[in-house]
Design a protein around this motif. Structure first.
Motif, PDB file in Angstrom:
ATOM      1  N   ARG A  89     -41.671   0.061  17.209  1.00 27.05           N
ATOM      2  CA  ARG A  89     -40.527   0.135  16.387  1.00 27.05           C
ATOM      3  C   ARG A  89     -40.200   1.377  16.553  1.00 27.05           C
ATOM      4  O   ARG A  89     -40.881   2.318  16.680  1.00 27.05           O
ATOM      5  CB  ARG A  89     -40.625  -0.497  15.014  1.00 27.05           C
ATOM      6  CG  ARG A  89     -41.321  -1.891  14.906  1.00 27.05           C
ATOM      7  CD  ARG A  89     -40.222  -3.053  15.034  1.00 27.05           C
ATOM      8  NE  ARG A  89     -40.537  -4.388  14.781  1.00 27.05           N
ATOM      9  CZ  ARG A  89     -41.550  -4.910  15.354  1.00 27.05           C
ATOM     10  NH1 ARG A  89     -41.939  -4.552  16.443  1.00 27.05           N
ATOM     11  NH2 ARG A  89     -42.010  -6.165  14.943  1.00 27.05           N
ATOM     12  N   ASP A  90     -38.742   1.634  16.066  1.00 28.12           N
ATOM     13  CA  ASP A  90     -38.306   3.097  15.662  1.00 28.12           C
ATOM     14  C   ASP A  90     -38.651   4.066  16.818  1.00 28.12           C
ATOM     15  O   ASP A  90     -38.671   5.143  16.387  1.00 28.12           O
ATOM     16  CB  ASP A  90     -38.637   3.600  14.437  1.00 28.12           C
ATOM     17  CG  ASP A  90     -38.378   2.450  13.228  1.00 28.12           C
ATOM     18  OD1 ASP A  90     -37.304   1.656  13.629  1.00 28.12           O
ATOM     19  OD2 ASP A  90     -39.123   2.274  12.449  1.00 28.12           O
TER      20      ASP A  90
ATOM     21  N   ARG B 195     -49.046  -0.658   9.223  1.00 28.44           N
ATOM     22  CA  ARG B 195     -48.235  -0.079  10.119  1.00 28.44           C
ATOM     23  C   ARG B 195     -48.764   1.285  10.276  1.00 28.44           C
ATOM     24  O   ARG B 195     -49.183   1.917   9.492  1.00 28.44           O
ATOM     25  CB  ARG B 195     -46.818  -0.309   9.559  1.00 28.44           C
ATOM     26  CG  ARG B 195     -46.199  -1.593   9.416  1.00 28.44           C
ATOM     27  CD  ARG B 195     -44.877  -1.839   8.694  1.00 28.44           C
ATOM     28  NE  ARG B 195     -43.934  -1.156   9.595  1.00 28.44           N
ATOM     29  CZ  ARG B 195     -42.998  -2.086  10.198  1.00 28.44           C
ATOM     30  NH1 ARG B 195     -43.242  -3.347   9.793  1.00 28.44           N
ATOM     31  NH2 ARG B 195     -41.758  -1.579  10.862  1.00 28.44           N
ATOM     32  N   LEU B 196     -48.400   1.915  11.397  1.00 25.64           N
ATOM     33  CA  LEU B 196     -48.591   3.192  11.509  1.00 25.64           C
ATOM     34  C   LEU B 196     -47.513   3.912  12.225  1.00 25.64           C
ATOM     35  O   LEU B 196     -46.927   3.533  13.169  1.00 25.64           O
ATOM     36  CB  LEU B 196     -49.788   3.317  12.874  1.00 25.64           C
ATOM     37  CG  LEU B 196     -51.254   2.680  12.397  1.00 25.64           C
ATOM     38  CD1 LEU B 196     -51.052   1.329  12.848  1.00 25.64           C
ATOM     39  CD2 LEU B 196     -52.337   3.673  13.056  1.00 25.64           C
ATOM     40  N   SER B 197     -47.060   4.918  11.458  1.00 27.88           N
ATOM     41  CA  SER B 197     -45.864   5.806  11.852  1.00 27.88           C
ATOM     42  C   SER B 197     -46.866   7.122  12.528  1.00 27.88           C
ATOM     43  O   SER B 197     -47.671   7.817  12.208  1.00 27.88           O
ATOM     44  CB  SER B 197     -45.106   6.591  10.993  1.00 27.88           C
ATOM     45  OG  SER B 197     -44.297   5.198  10.113  1.00 27.88           O
TER      46      SER B 197
ATOM     47  N   HIS C  65     -41.529   9.687  19.133  1.00 24.68           N
ATOM     48  CA  HIS C  65     -41.804   9.268  17.440  1.00 24.68           C
ATOM     49  C   HIS C  65     -41.689   7.839  17.584  1.00 24.68           C
ATOM     50  O   HIS C  65     -40.904   7.313  18.239  1.00 24.68           O
ATOM     51  CB  HIS C  65     -40.600   9.721  16.753  1.00 24.68           C
ATOM     52  CG  HIS C  65     -40.406  11.383  16.912  1.00 24.68           C
ATOM     53  ND1 HIS C  65     -41.005  12.296  15.873  1.00 24.68           N
ATOM     54  CD2 HIS C  65     -39.379  11.899  17.651  1.00 24.68           C
ATOM     55  CE1 HIS C  65     -40.629  13.228  16.448  1.00 24.68           C
ATOM     56  NE2 HIS C  65     -39.639  13.305  17.332  1.00 24.68           N
ATOM     57  N   ALA C  66     -42.803   7.005  16.775  1.00 33.65           N
ATOM     58  CA  ALA C  66     -43.010   5.858  16.827  1.00 33.65           C
ATOM     59  C   ALA C  66     -43.473   5.087  15.782  1.00 33.65           C
ATOM     60  O   ALA C  66     -44.074   5.734  14.851  1.00 33.65           O
ATOM     61  CB  ALA C  66     -43.574   5.209  18.046  1.00 33.65           C
TER      62      ALA C  66
ATOM     63  N   GLY D 221     -49.287  12.132  11.993  1.00 35.76           N
ATOM     64  CA  GLY D 221     -48.580  11.084  11.226  1.00 35.76           C
ATOM     65  C   GLY D 221     -49.735  10.359  10.399  1.00 35.76           C
ATOM     66  O   GLY D 221     -50.487  10.942  10.069  1.00 35.76           O
ATOM     67  N   ASP D 222     -49.633   8.902  10.416  1.00 45.72           N
ATOM     68  CA  ASP D 222     -50.613   8.065   9.661  1.00 45.72           C
ATOM     69  C   ASP D 222     -51.947   8.346  10.423  1.00 45.72           C
ATOM     70  O   ASP D 222     -53.137   8.018   9.908  1.00 45.72           O
ATOM     71  CB  ASP D 222     -50.212   6.704   9.784  1.00 45.72           C
ATOM     72  CG  ASP D 222     -48.931   6.431   8.717  1.00 45.72           C
ATOM     73  OD1 ASP D 222     -48.501   7.247   7.913  1.00 45.72           O
ATOM     74  OD2 ASP D 222     -48.089   5.537   8.987  1.00 45.72           O
TER      75      ASP D 222
END
Length: 157
Positions: A41-42, A67-69, A57-58, A89-90
Motif C-alpha cells: 500500500r501507499d 502493518r509495517l511502514s 516508501h511503502a 521505518g517500523d
C-alpha cells in the motif's frame, strides 16, 4: 533454528526466466507495484529508477495483524547486477540483491536483516515471533509469485 527475538534474518535465491537487463527494467516499473502485490500500500519513490539515493516508501500489510511502514534507501546500484539498501521505518536494517545470469534466466540472491523498531512490532516479536516470521516468509513467497505471474508473463494488471 535459533533466532534473535526482534530481528528477522533472511537469505534466499530465486530464478526468473528473463535475463538480468530485462528483469532490472521490469523491477523499475514502480507504477505497477501495487497492482502486482495486494499486500503493498501507499507505494511511492523519490526517483523513477533503481539508482543510488532513490528512496522507496511503502506500507506492507502481511497476513498477520501488523502493518509495517518503511523507507528503503538504495545505497548502491550496479545495473543490472547489484542493489544494496538501508531500510528504515517500523523496521530497520539492510538488504542486498544480486542478479546473475543463469540458464537462460536470472538467479536473484537476496540477503537482509531487519530489526523491529516500532513498539507494537517489538512487542509482537516478543510474544509471537513464530507468527511474525511466518508472515514475513509468506510476504516473500507472495512477492516472488506475484512478480513472476503478473510482471513477467505479460498478463494485464
Amino acid at each position: 533454528m535459533a533466532h534473535q527475538v526482534n530481528r528477522i534474518d533472511y537469505r534466499g535465491a530465486f530464478w526468473f526466466p528473463v535475463g538480468p537487463d530485462e528483469l532490472w527494467r521490469t523491477i523499475e516499473r514502480f507504477d505497477r507495484f501495487e497492482s502486482w502485490w495486494d499486500w503493498l500500500r501507499d507505494f511511492r519513490t523519490d526517483s523513477d529508477a533503481l539508482v543510488a539515493g532513490n528512496v522507496l516508501h511503502a506500507t506492507v500489510v502481511p497476513p498477520v495483524p501488523w502493518r509495517l511502514s518503511m523507507d528503503i534507501r538504495l545505497e548502491r546500484s550496479q545495473r543490472p547486477h547489484l542493489l544494496e539498501a538501508v531500510v528504515a521505518g517500523d523496521v530497520g536494517g539492510s538488504a542486498v540483491f544480486r542478479l546473475e545470469p543463469d540458464d537462460d534466466g536470472t538467479l536473484v540472491a537476496v540477503v537482509w536483516s531487519l530489526e523491529m523498531l516500532s513498539r507494537p512490532l517489538r512487542l509482537a516479536a516478543i510474544v509471537a515471533y513464530p507468527l511474525m516470521r511466518w508472515g514475513h516468509d509468506r510476504v516473500v513467497e507472495m512477492a516472488v509469485a506475484g512478480f513472476r505471474r503478473r510482471a513477467l508473463d505479460g498478463s494485464p494488471t
